[in-house]
Design a protein around this motif. Sequence first.
Motif, short mmCIF file in Angstrom:
data_model
loop_
_atom_site.label_atom_id
_atom_site.label_comp_id
_atom_site.label_asym_id
_atom_site.label_seq_id
_atom_site.Cartn_x
_atom_site.Cartn_y
_atom_site.Cartn_z
N TYR A 77 29.88 23.36 -36.80
CA TYR A 77 29.76 21.90 -36.76
C TYR A 77 28.35 21.51 -37.15
O TYR A 77 27.37 22.02 -36.60
N SER A 78 28.25 20.66 -38.13
CA SER A 78 26.95 20.13 -38.55
C SER A 78 26.80 18.74 -37.95
O SER A 78 27.38 17.77 -38.45
N GLY A 79 26.03 18.65 -36.87
CA GLY A 79 25.84 17.38 -36.19
C GLY A 79 25.14 16.35 -37.05
O GLY A 79 25.44 15.16 -36.99
N CYS A 80 24.20 16.80 -37.87
CA CYS A 80 23.46 15.86 -38.71
C CYS A 80 24.37 15.19 -39.74
O CYS A 80 24.20 14.02 -40.06
N LYS A 81 25.30 15.96 -40.26
CA LYS A 81 26.21 15.43 -41.29
C LYS A 81 27.55 15.01 -40.71
O LYS A 81 28.38 14.47 -41.43
N ASP A 82 27.77 15.28 -39.40
CA ASP A 82 29.03 14.98 -38.73
C ASP A 82 30.21 15.59 -39.50
O ASP A 82 31.19 14.92 -39.81
#
Length: 119
Positions: A77-82
């Motif tokens: 999961y890439s939180g920055c890119k959601d």
Amino acid sequence: MVETTTLNLSNACVEALQTDNHDRLDLLDEELKNHQGVVRLLSAYHDGAHTWYEYQSSDVDTDGNGSFEVNYTVERYSGCKDVNLDEEHHMVISISVNLVTAEATITSEEKRQPEPDAY
């Protein structure tokens, strides 16, 4: 670097491994198909990422040494890119079964080290 973990197998599985029957790997296959130890190994190999796997096949001799194959997915999961990213992988995992204690040591493939960034 490799990841290693120990699994407990049933006595029936260990007894079956020591025979020459053509179906002797069936119990081992059943036990490895959904074993949380395999999930832990794959997750550790990928630095704690969430993983799930599909068991493929095993090749283990009557002394308890061999390997098995899995296809598996690593979810990141890439939180920055959601964004959720699913990566498909395949691994051959080594297995060594202690026929006395019914413990199996499983070892991942060698972990690939990332190339250093160029300056």
